[in-house]
Write an enzyme that holds these catalytic residues in place. Sequence first.
Site, PDB file in Angstrom:
ATOM      1  N   THR A   1       0.812  -1.218   0.000  1.00 54.60           N
ATOM      2  CA  THR A   1       0.000   0.000   0.000  1.00 54.60           C
ATOM      3  C   THR A   1       0.851   1.275   0.000  1.00 54.60           C
ATOM      4  O   THR A   1       1.856   1.361   0.691  1.00 54.60           O
ATOM      5  CB  THR A   1      -0.900  -0.011   1.247  1.00 54.60           C
ATOM      6  OG1 THR A   1      -1.754  -1.148   1.168  1.00 54.60           O
ATOM      7  CG2 THR A   1      -1.730   1.248   1.356  1.00 54.60           C
TER       8      THR A   1
ATOM      9  N   GLY B   1       2.821  -2.846   8.212  1.00 57.84           N
ATOM     10  CA  GLY B   1       2.930  -3.530   9.499  1.00 57.84           C
ATOM     11  C   GLY B   1       4.339  -4.030   9.735  1.00 57.84           C
ATOM     12  O   GLY B   1       5.003  -4.507   8.807  1.00 57.84           O
TER      13      GLY B   1
ATOM     14  N   GLY C   1     -24.991  -0.462  29.536  1.00 54.47           N
ATOM     15  CA  GLY C   1     -23.871   0.229  30.166  1.00 54.47           C
ATOM     16  C   GLY C   1     -22.700  -0.690  30.447  1.00 54.47           C
ATOM     17  O   GLY C   1     -21.544  -0.333  30.187  1.00 54.47           O
TER      18      GLY C   1
ATOM     19  N   GLU D   1      -6.198  -6.163   3.135  1.00 57.51           N
ATOM     20  CA  GLU D   1      -6.184  -7.312   2.216  1.00 57.51           C
ATOM     21  C   GLU D   1      -7.397  -7.290   1.291  1.00 57.51           C
ATOM     22  O   GLU D   1      -7.978  -8.342   0.973  1.00 57.51           O
ATOM     23  CB  GLU D   1      -6.118  -8.614   3.010  1.00 57.51           C
ATOM     24  CG  GLU D   1      -4.971  -8.587   4.001  1.00 57.51           C
ATOM     25  CD  GLU D   1      -4.082  -9.810   3.933  1.00 57.51           C
ATOM     26  OE1 GLU D   1      -4.252 -10.630   3.027  1.00 57.51           O
ATOM     27  OE2 GLU D   1      -3.194  -9.905   4.785  1.00 57.51           O
TER      28      GLU D   1
END
Lengths: 690, 690
Positions: free
Chosen positions: A183, A222, A450, A473
């Site tokens: 990328t 990564g 909550g 991916e």
Amino acid sequence: MAKEGEGEAPLRRLRLLSLHLDPSSSSSYGGSLALVPCGGGGGGAAARRRRPSAVSVAELTEYMRGRHRGIQMRVFEFFASRPELATPVEVATAEHREICMRQLSALVREAGIRPLSLMDDDPSAYFAVLEAAGGVDISLGVKLGVQYSLWGGTVINLGTEKHREKYFDGIDNLDYPGCFAMTELHHGSNVQGLQTTATFDPLTDEFIIDTPNDGAIKWWIGNAAVHGKFATVFAKLILPLQEEAGGSADMGVHAFIVPIRDLKTHAVLPGIEIHDCGHKIGLNGVDNGALRFRSVRIPRDNLLNRFGDLSKDGKYTSPLPTVNKRFAATLGELVGGRVGIAYTSVSVLKVAVTIATRYSLLRHQFGPPKEPEVSILDYQSHQHKLMPMLASTYAFHFTTLYLVDKYSEMKKSHDDDVVADVHALSAGLKAYVTSYTAKSLSVCREACGGHGYAAVNRFGILRNDHDIFQTFEGDNTVLLQQVAADLLKQYKEKFKGGTLTVTWNYLRESMASYLSQPNPVTTRWEGTDHLRDPNFQLDAFRYRTSRLLQSVAVRIRKHTKTLGGFGAWNRCLNHLLTLAESHIESVILAKFIDAVQRCPDENTRGVLKLLCDLYALDRIWKDIGTYRNVDYVAPNKAKAIHKLTEYLSFQVRGFARELVDAFDLPDLVTRAPIGMQSEAYSQYTQYIGF
Amino acid sequence: MAKEGEGEAPLRRLRLLSLHLDPSSSSSYGGSLALVPCGGGGGGAAARRRRPSAVSVAELTEYMRGRHRGIQMRVFEFFASRPELATPVEVATAEHREICMRQLSALVREAGIRPLSLMDDDPSAYFAVLEAAGGVDISLGVKLGVQYSLWGGTVINLGTEKHREKYFDGIDNLDYPGCFAMTELHHGSNVQGLQTTATFDPLTDEFIIDTPNDGAIKWWIGNAAVHGKFATVFAKLILPLQEEAGGSADMGVHAFIVPIRDLKTHAVLPGIEIHDCGHKIGLNGVDNGALRFRSVRIPRDNLLNRFGDLSKDGKYTSPLPTVNKRFAATLGELVGGRVGIAYTSVSVLKVAVTIATRYSLLRHQFGPPKEPEVSILDYQSHQHKLMPMLASTYAFHFTTLYLVDKYSEMKKSHDDDVVADVHALSAGLKAYVTSYTAKSLSVCREACGGHGYAAVNRFGILRNDHDIFQTFEGDNTVLLQQVAADLLKQYKEKFKGGTLTVTWNYLRESMASYLSQPNPVTTRWEGTDHLRDPNFQLDAFRYRTSRLLQSVAVRIRKHTKTLGGFGAWNRCLNHLLTLAESHIESVILAKFIDAVQRCPDENTRGVLKLLCDLYALDRIWKDIGTYRNVDYVAPNKAKAIHKLTEYLSFQVRGFARELVDAFDLPDLVTRAPIGMQSEAYSQYTQYIGF
């Protein structure tokens, strides 16, 4: 107070159940339901739809388990014995990255798991380890995936023997932590648009890696910010043309091994600039970085040369004839990453559904006047939120196991049909399952009110970590288009008389039945036997897919004349995405029906059938507009489907505890105090300090 | 690379536009669209649906702005001048809490904003401050809400003059930070089930506050873990009965002021145990704690006694006759919190839509062969994700402004009809808007792909902070049931000849028209004039609501006979929730149509009309199954609605930049590098360190 309630709970349940089963009150579910026998005798259709009376968690777990539970237990037991390796609920990014690296390193070097060897020998064992690691911390699963599926995967699958010899062991034992640098800032989905260049220098027999502009900075890589020593860099291979000085040829995107840090000193190597991509929504155990290359020289041997090679004298050779075929083959080898993501996404969904279901059983709120409060899972609205989700989780479980098996088969046989099948199915399932899980994580949090908002109860961390599964991916919207494109290709081939690949085979029959109008009699059938008949359900799913396929093919052909191919595709894009989803749902349903029918134990099969029916009818109801628009179902049948869906949710709720227990998640994986099998409230108060 | 693309972008847009507008290609949108004039002349229907040629951001902003932009700008300018007060993108819980308190303190003591006085004088100015504070950090908005809407609100609205005198200034100037201690571990939604007790001791003229069991520990109490000095504690008022020794009477839930920390030393007071609820999914700037009381004595005067009082000699008096009426009056005064949440939720949605739209315009990916890549907002699928969301944001904007006005009116007039209206509308809008925003935040993240996953680009923080908006101050599923219950009540009153409150008035007409079958001619009308006619749209929304109301009333009556009231309600719960949502959507559409028609500038009105039509038709299409099932629309009309929705999304995309600019969010609020008005990519690379 919960304790007071607990003693009475079984009685109250029984009373509520009897109200629901009272024939005089069940009329709102359509008269047909009153005919459902509550047990005993009869073969054929009656047996198929018999209401299961009990379910054995042990039997169900046994049937659900994949082949590799042993190695998963090894992972869980290792981490259970090493509590100092657990990721804290609140942890700063820098610390999380170090913990995550320590976890991975301990898994490999102390627990003795060798992921790359597993991937090589038996991919399904590798995926089992990946899933288990994700159960410890999703960051760990992704860090492992970066190291092995991506960095290791490119070396094994895009390189040749020389690369395997040089890098295999170092990757497997973590001496060589590495990155997958595809990328760029300006290009994610459009990989062919990458701008990083690898220019061959025949004088030195090297490639020169360059980042030509800011948009070409490798981004989100990564392992790059802190730990990586190497990167597989995707770049356009530029060949200087020998005939004319100064000219060059762009041979398309190739993968290159680029050392980025010194093996000993860990210093960033000259010409490489690395910045930290910083804090992310989730997965902060993974150190994503951005890389810029300035004339970085690597030996020619660092080209991963399985699909395209370069000789010392600059001659390019390839077993594949065109740039596009080489590109497809290169990306095709990366399909394992998608299989792993789909598989891990299902396990994230299991964790969330388990916590939400257990808490919803525990939580009591409101009740009839002067009576004890009821479990919130006794509310129809809560069943509606969680029970179809539980059914989908089972559906996805069986389908992803099938995908993993198909992937293993593909890696052995290299059969063209299986390859095509696995490519489209992994793209489609990755997209469909991760989108579903992402939405469900929010629903589960909300269903737990909550207490679901406490970080220790997991939904936030799971959602934040899992979120990007929809994007990395392969962006889901892009992947679904690949499925649609594949369907259109198969559709055209059908009309040319060609064969369809296995998963697509159903189109042959249903396209034929589509050409006729829906039968005006069956469109009105509303009996439970009919609605719970897998043939009706499959036919409904496949009819929709076939109809969407046929109509989009016609529309695209028409628009191509005026808008060109790109414009026509875009004009039909929503239609194409619906088609792809519809197809994936057809596949999931078929696999789920198979799994039900294969189940040897009768009670287990009965409960699975209940889930399968709920999955099928809930999906049909959610898209009832489509079915009504083409008059595939008449109004009375639509109403009957809706009522049966609510009733099946109610029935599944009766087995909810057993159905989540059967996922067999160890406490190490569930972790949430409110999601414990017992004493959940007191585990929660103790955690807070009371 | 982005720069190269930018020069050509307008030309490419024009070319793409012309393809879409080419009459020969637009036939897929239904023949009727070819008749839409592209500008100029004509009155009546033709003018209404004329395609707006341009929009002035200044005009639109001017029209959108609430009355209190001045005070919001004061907040923004103050924080812009004090960058050291900004919350970092990554921040540990302990630090975030301190920053948040510093922000609030600076806002009050340095910027001189007095929220409690504003709330008292002009609630709409208070809500404007609340929204602006949320723009700085949602935690700040919530911290402010806890201090003023909740702690301050109970003192002002549930107390009497003596409480106002004693506490008003200290609350307003932050000398008295306080809590709202309602929720317990075992009871959130079911407030009447609270178990904390306040037992009157006539000997000392005190109440004794007790936590009888673990389930009654006050949980999630904002401001309790660190900063609070006081708490309004909700507890059952227990009166010892004078006539018989040892007996006592439970007078129901009342509110009491309980000091929890020493005003000077800040030490936790005796008998009180406070634990930290710990790390949450979001809102970590707010310090939530859990409180246990062990015989904590408070003076009788600390009972907030507006709706129920106790004399020194133990006589209970109240202006209201029953426990239930007192309870309703008490909770009714807290409705302002919901108004604030709905209002703030819309502003969170604006931030997300702005970032996602700007980035989607900037991002180019793929394109026709040998042509530049196109903006991802030019993809039909991306328009489908974001443009109806943009339209909804506008719809919610106008509706919540209306709600704030109604609330202010209610605080002045105390008119019964307005009170009833505001109660149901605030419950319904809070639930509907926060659910919509929560889902949209995930869609926006996904629409921005990998770059949407960087924490600095905001979606994660917004989603995590906003998530609990669906739960606190009334769980959305419970609030929608209040709306449904109110509708049923009004429905019954209608048949008794009573009047309907203003917002519900439409039911009168449409219930009548519902009783007749849909007109078989109009169900087939598919012309654009008809589909864009607000009368058709409103009728469709109201028809659905009326039909759902009438049918659920019949079903509940039937089931009550066998299942009792509670069981019947539960059996129809999904139906009731659909009814409530349908009603809220009807109200939103009506308010949006009003806002369009009131707009004085013709071009602005044209663009707003486009958005309003998209909102209406997209909602109808999403629920097309319901419309088809009752044959309110014929198949050809359903198809026309779908096509027009896609076409309107495409048209809105043409004004997308201006439409988000018109929200007029300062950079301080947007913050995301990818969401900046210009130079987004370079702001992003600089942020990372290049």
